[in-house]
Design a protein around this motif. Structure first.
Motif, PDB file in Angstrom:
ATOM      1  N   LEU A 171      -2.319   1.302   2.850  1.00  0.00           N
ATOM      2  CA  LEU A 171      -2.640   1.638   1.459  1.00  0.00           C
ATOM      3  C   LEU A 171      -4.151   1.626   1.245  1.00  0.00           C
ATOM      4  CD1 LEU A 171       0.224  -0.350  -0.318  1.00  0.00           C
ATOM      5  CD2 LEU A 171      -0.041   2.140  -0.240  1.00  0.00           C
ATOM      6  N   GLY A 172      -4.826   0.641   1.853  1.00  0.00           N
ATOM      7  CA  GLY A 172      -6.288   0.543   1.706  1.00  0.00           C
ATOM      8  C   GLY A 172      -6.991   1.816   2.170  1.00  0.00           C
ATOM      9  N   ARG A 173      -6.437   2.447   3.192  1.00  0.00           N
ATOM     10  CA  ARG A 173      -7.075   3.683   3.695  1.00  0.00           C
ATOM     11  C   ARG A 173      -6.931   4.840   2.698  1.00  0.00           C
ATOM     12  NH1 ARG A 173      -5.346   1.628   8.832  1.00  0.00           N
ATOM     13  NH2 ARG A 173      -3.307   2.607   8.611  1.00  0.00           N
ATOM     14  N   LYS A 174      -5.997   4.709   1.737  1.00  0.00           N
ATOM     15  CA  LYS A 174      -5.822   5.779   0.738  1.00  0.00           C
ATOM     16  C   LYS A 174      -6.622   5.509  -0.541  1.00  0.00           C
ATOM     17  CE  LYS A 174      -3.520   8.918   1.268  1.00  0.00           C
ATOM     18  NZ  LYS A 174      -3.959  10.190   1.911  1.00  0.00           N
ATOM     19  N   LEU A 175      -7.375   4.407  -0.532  1.00  0.00           N
ATOM     20  CA  LEU A 175      -8.161   4.064  -1.721  1.00  0.00           C
ATOM     21  C   LEU A 175      -9.513   4.773  -1.646  1.00  0.00           C
ATOM     22  CD1 LEU A 175      -7.722   2.111  -4.132  1.00  0.00           C
ATOM     23  CD2 LEU A 175      -8.798   0.315  -2.765  1.00  0.00           C
ATOM     24  N   ALA A 176      -9.908   5.425  -2.723  1.00  0.00           N
ATOM     25  CA  ALA A 176     -11.215   6.096  -2.758  1.00  0.00           C
ATOM     26  C   ALA A 176     -12.320   5.045  -2.738  1.00  0.00           C
ATOM     27  CB  ALA A 176     -11.317   6.933  -4.034  1.00  0.00           C
ATOM     28  N   PRO A 177     -13.508   5.371  -2.203  1.00  0.00           N
ATOM     29  CA  PRO A 177     -14.611   4.415  -2.273  1.00  0.00           C
ATOM     30  C   PRO A 177     -14.851   4.021  -3.735  1.00  0.00           C
ATOM     31  CG  PRO A 177     -15.165   6.245  -0.849  1.00  0.00           C
ATOM     32  CD  PRO A 177     -13.860   6.604  -1.495  1.00  0.00           C
ATOM     33  N   GLY A 178     -14.994   2.712  -3.979  1.00  0.00           N
ATOM     34  CA  GLY A 178     -15.161   2.246  -5.364  1.00  0.00           C
ATOM     35  C   GLY A 178     -13.846   2.159  -6.116  1.00  0.00           C
ATOM     36  N   GLY A 179     -12.742   2.507  -5.451  1.00  0.00           N
ATOM     37  CA  GLY A 179     -11.437   2.453  -6.109  1.00  0.00           C
ATOM     38  C   GLY A 179     -10.883   1.035  -6.120  1.00  0.00           C
ATOM     39  N   ILE A 180      -9.891   0.793  -6.983  1.00  0.00           N
ATOM     40  CA  ILE A 180      -9.354  -0.572  -7.123  1.00  0.00           C
ATOM     41  C   ILE A 180      -7.847  -0.597  -6.844  1.00  0.00           C
ATOM     42  CG2 ILE A 180     -11.188  -1.406  -8.620  1.00  0.00           C
ATOM     43  CD1 ILE A 180      -9.375  -0.920 -11.032  1.00  0.00           C
ATOM     44  N   PHE A 181      -7.381  -1.749  -6.415  1.00  0.00           N
ATOM     45  CA  PHE A 181      -6.044  -1.894  -5.839  1.00  0.00           C
ATOM     46  C   PHE A 181      -5.434  -3.157  -6.441  1.00  0.00           C
ATOM     47  CE2 PHE A 181      -4.095  -2.092  -1.225  1.00  0.00           C
ATOM     48  CZ  PHE A 181      -2.831  -2.075  -1.751  1.00  0.00           C
ATOM     49  N   HIS A 182      -4.373  -2.985  -7.228  1.00  0.00           N
ATOM     50  CA  HIS A 182      -3.726  -4.142  -7.848  1.00  0.00           C
ATOM     51  C   HIS A 182      -2.487  -4.530  -7.044  1.00  0.00           C
ATOM     52  CE1 HIS A 182      -1.297  -6.204 -11.138  1.00  0.00           C
ATOM     53  NE2 HIS A 182      -2.330  -6.968 -10.904  1.00  0.00           N
ATOM     54  N   ILE A 183      -2.426  -5.797  -6.678  1.00  0.00           N
ATOM     55  CA  ILE A 183      -1.351  -6.273  -5.786  1.00  0.00           C
ATOM     56  C   ILE A 183      -0.697  -7.509  -6.388  1.00  0.00           C
ATOM     57  CG2 ILE A 183      -0.856  -7.198  -3.475  1.00  0.00           C
ATOM     58  CD1 ILE A 183      -3.231  -5.673  -2.431  1.00  0.00           C
ATOM     59  N   PHE A 184       0.612  -7.598  -6.177  1.00  0.00           N
ATOM     60  CA  PHE A 184       1.381  -8.783  -6.584  1.00  0.00           C
ATOM     61  C   PHE A 184       2.248  -9.157  -5.392  1.00  0.00           C
ATOM     62  CE2 PHE A 184       5.316 -10.617  -7.962  1.00  0.00           C
ATOM     63  CZ  PHE A 184       5.192 -11.187  -9.219  1.00  0.00           C
ATOM     64  N   VAL A 185       2.096 -10.394  -4.919  1.00  0.00           N
ATOM     65  CA  VAL A 185       2.988 -10.883  -3.850  1.00  0.00           C
ATOM     66  C   VAL A 185       3.484 -12.283  -4.207  1.00  0.00           C
ATOM     67  CG1 VAL A 185       2.075  -9.539  -1.891  1.00  0.00           C
ATOM     68  CG2 VAL A 185       1.014 -11.735  -2.477  1.00  0.00           C
ATOM     69  N   TYR A 186       4.583 -12.659  -3.578  1.00  0.00           N
ATOM     70  CA  TYR A 186       5.196 -13.953  -3.880  1.00  0.00           C
ATOM     71  C   TYR A 186       4.405 -15.127  -3.313  1.00  0.00           C
ATOM     72  CZ  TYR A 186       9.681 -11.865  -5.316  1.00  0.00           C
ATOM     73  OH  TYR A 186      10.674 -11.189  -5.963  1.00  0.00           O
ATOM     74  N   GLY A 187       4.474 -16.258  -4.032  1.00  0.00           N
ATOM     75  CA  GLY A 187       3.897 -17.519  -3.567  1.00  0.00           C
ATOM     76  C   GLY A 187       5.007 -18.475  -3.155  1.00  0.00           C
ATOM     77  N   GLU A 188       4.769 -19.224  -2.084  1.00  0.00           N
ATOM     78  CA  GLU A 188       5.851 -20.064  -1.538  1.00  0.00           C
ATOM     79  C   GLU A 188       6.107 -21.337  -2.358  1.00  0.00           C
ATOM     80  OE1 GLU A 188       4.401 -20.836   2.456  1.00  0.00           O
ATOM     81  OE2 GLU A 188       3.214 -22.541   1.783  1.00  0.00           O
ATOM     82  N   LEU A 189       5.059 -21.866  -3.005  1.00  0.00           N
ATOM     83  CA  LEU A 189       5.236 -23.173  -3.643  1.00  0.00           C
ATOM     84  C   LEU A 189       6.258 -23.116  -4.784  1.00  0.00           C
ATOM     85  CD1 LEU A 189       1.517 -24.367  -3.641  1.00  0.00           C
ATOM     86  CD2 LEU A 189       3.367 -25.150  -2.165  1.00  0.00           C
ATOM     87  N   GLY A 190       6.132 -22.083  -5.621  1.00  0.00           N
ATOM     88  CA  GLY A 190       7.019 -21.987  -6.782  1.00  0.00           C
ATOM     89  C   GLY A 190       8.361 -21.355  -6.456  1.00  0.00           C
ATOM     90  N   ARG A 191       8.558 -20.945  -5.207  1.00  0.00           N
ATOM     91  CA  ARG A 191       9.828 -20.307  -4.847  1.00  0.00           C
ATOM     92  C   ARG A 191      10.618 -21.157  -3.853  1.00  0.00           C
ATOM     93  NH1 ARG A 191      10.666 -15.142  -6.366  1.00  0.00           N
ATOM     94  NH2 ARG A 191      11.954 -14.614  -4.552  1.00  0.00           N
ATOM     95  N   TRP A 192      10.277 -22.414  -3.786  1.00  0.00           N
ATOM     96  CA  TRP A 192      10.901 -23.295  -2.812  1.00  0.00           C
ATOM     97  C   TRP A 192      12.428 -23.316  -2.984  1.00  0.00           C
ATOM     98  CZ3 TRP A 192      13.159 -28.337  -2.487  1.00  0.00           C
ATOM     99  CH2 TRP A 192      13.069 -28.925  -1.223  1.00  0.00           C
ATOM    100  N   GLU A 193      12.876 -23.535  -4.227  1.00  0.00           N
ATOM    101  CA  GLU A 193      14.324 -23.603  -4.477  1.00  0.00           C
ATOM    102  C   GLU A 193      14.987 -22.246  -4.256  1.00  0.00           C
ATOM    103  OE1 GLU A 193      11.997 -24.754  -6.474  1.00  0.00           O
ATOM    104  OE2 GLU A 193      12.403 -26.854  -6.945  1.00  0.00           O
ATOM    105  N   VAL A 194      14.258 -21.178  -4.597  1.00  0.00           N
ATOM    106  CA  VAL A 194      14.810 -19.826  -4.397  1.00  0.00           C
ATOM    107  C   VAL A 194      15.102 -19.619  -2.904  1.00  0.00           C
ATOM    108  CG1 VAL A 194      14.256 -17.350  -4.465  1.00  0.00           C
ATOM    109  CG2 VAL A 194      13.681 -18.808  -6.412  1.00  0.00           C
ATOM    110  N   ARG A 195      14.160 -20.046  -2.061  1.00  0.00           N
ATOM    111  CA  ARG A 195      14.348 -19.840  -0.617  1.00  0.00           C
ATOM    112  C   ARG A 195      15.539 -20.644  -0.097  1.00  0.00           C
ATOM    113  NH1 ARG A 195      10.546 -16.537   1.790  1.00  0.00           N
ATOM    114  NH2 ARG A 195      12.229 -16.297   3.236  1.00  0.00           N
ATOM    115  N   LEU A 196      15.712 -21.861  -0.628  1.00  0.00           N
ATOM    116  CA  LEU A 196      16.854 -22.669  -0.189  1.00  0.00           C
ATOM    117  C   LEU A 196      18.163 -21.963  -0.553  1.00  0.00           C
ATOM    118  CD1 LEU A 196      15.729 -26.296  -1.132  1.00  0.00           C
ATOM    119  CD2 LEU A 196      15.448 -25.093   1.032  1.00  0.00           C
TER     120      LEU A 196
END
Ligand SMILES: C[S@@+](CC[C@H](N)C(=O)[O-])C[C@H]1O[C@@H](n2cnc3c(N)ncnc32)[C@H](O)[C@@H]1O
Length: 396
Positions: free
Chosen positions: A149-174
């Motif tokens: 995806l980074g290779r498709k970003l124009a110079p000076g372009g911006i990239f918004h990302i959301f990924v999961y965090g492990e600490l708050g999903r501990w019970e979900v993983r169990l």
């Protein structure tokens, strides 16, 4: 085909089957533009957050990578009236919902394509804004995904990302693991997974930790099977902590601009009661401070942030001459204006002073800061404060 490619293919097929069965998110389809705004999907607001000024162009190209049922995509179209939007996803069933959603609300500057983000080089050209929410952690190789995806970003372009965090999903993983064990070789039958999962929850004692966490944190969403499946019967999930998150970011080759929920990443709210603790934290690097925050507030179940493809020049407006000649505009994500009490871009209530309100009312999109200050009782410090609080956007 290499082993890695065949692994990617297997994961992609399993994930596509989940979302074909349960298109996500399951928000209702409307015959009008969606209500309100999310500033992260408004180009002017997002660019201003990253660069501290109004962008030069509004006729931009936006990619929504892993667009799902098109909830974010629809906002991207409606909130950016001069942009062309492309939405890609691997799930044909989900894309059908996304197309119908946009057709119904008149979001017509969008094209959808069934395409994996690993194959994004097949799309022509580059993008000024890439949005990738809730997707990379469901692939088998997020590093390769973020690089593609980074290779498709124009110079000076911006990239918004959301990924999961492990600490708050501990019970979900169990719970995910428990459902998988009980499903046995029926794993991959997502309707069966939802049925088993719902029965487990109904059977667990009321004070059970997994059940309590689900009720406190997720129950509003999880009454819908689509949400429940997305959370508890997913075939592929990689969760991050601050250390592994920055390994991913470093591997992207892009610049980290900042978290798009900055209020959470404020150490003061956790240890600010004792200035000596804050003082000790001054020896830490920004990444160590982020780590300290998440260790002390392990509620965090996701990371959301902006990256940029260099060069992204940032304006800080400390130079008086530059500030005086800037053209101010009202921030596009403000509710209740004109009025002394408004909701800011992040839906927080802000009480404006009379002078601030008068300044903002005089912002007509063509008068400079100097010209406006001739009419109202505000000084440059006051203008800087409006800019820093993202109540106005300045054009150089
Ligand atoms: C949790 S949903 C998020 C949807 C949307 N981005 C949102 O936040 O509302 C994840 C989406 O990513 C898609 N996805 C997963 N792996 C993908 C890949 N390799 N390429 C493109 N899309 C993918 C899934 O099909 C699914 O629709």
């Amino acid at each position: 085909m290499s082993e890695a490619q065949s692994q990617t293919q297997q994961v992609t097929a399993a994930v596509a089957k989940l979302y074909d069965t349960y298109p996500f998110p399951p928000e209702p389809l409307l015959d009008e533009p969606p209500p309100g705004y999310n500033w992260r999907w408004n180009w002017l607001a997002a660019y201003n957050f990253c660069a501290g000024r109004k962008p030069e162009r509004e006729n931009i190209r936006i990619l929504d990578a892993g667009c799902g049922s098109g909830v974010g995509t629809e906002y991207l179209v409606h909130l950016n009236p001069h942009a062309q939007v492309v939405g890609i996803d691997i799930s044909a069933g989900t894309l059908e919902v996304a197309r119908e959603r946009c057709r119904r609300s008149g979001a017509d500057r969008v094209e959808f394509q069934q395409l994996s983000l690993f194959d994004v080089e097949q799309l022509p050209g580059e993008f000024d804004l890439i949005n990738c929410v809730g997707v990379l952690h469901h692939t088998d190789d997020p590093v390769r995904g973020i690089q593609a995806l980074g290779r498709k970003l124009a110079p000076g372009g911006i990239f918004h990302i959301f990924v999961y965090g492990e600490l708050g999903r501990w019970e979900v993983r169990l719970m995910q693991k428990a459902i998988a064990l009980l499903q046995g070789d029926q794993r991959g039958d997502y309707r069966d997974g939802v049925e088993i999962g719902r029965k487990i929850f109904a059977s667990l004692p009321e004070n059970n930790r997994i059940r309590k966490r689900d009720q406190e944190r997720w129950s509003l969403e999880n009454h819908r099977d689509e949400n429940f499946a997305d959370m508890y019967v997913h075939p592929q999930e990689i969760d991050y902590n601050i250390d592994t998150l920055f390994e991913l970011i470093d591997a992207s080759g892009l610049e980290f601009v900042g978290f798009s929920n900055p209020g959470f990443w404020n150490l003061e709210r956790l240890i600010g009661k004792y200035p000596e603790l804050m003082e000790r934290s001054q020896n830490l690097s920004p990444r160590q401070i982020y780590r300290l925050i998440e260790l002390l507030d392990p509620e965090t179940s996701h990371y959301e942030f902006f990256l940029a493809r260099p060069p992204l020049r940032k304006s800080d407006w400390s130079d008086d001459n530059l500030l005086q000649s800037a053209i101010p505009e009202i921030h596009p994500c403000i509710d209740g204006f004109p009025g002394q009490t408004v909701f800011n871009y992040d839906y927080q209530i802000v009480n404006l002073t009379s002078a601030e309100l008068a300044f903002m009312e005089a912002c007509d999109g063509s008068s400079s800061v100097t010209q406006i200050l001739e009419q109202v009782e505000l000084d440059l410090t006051g203008v800087r404060s409006l800019q820093q609080r993202q109540l106005i956007i300045l054009k150089e």
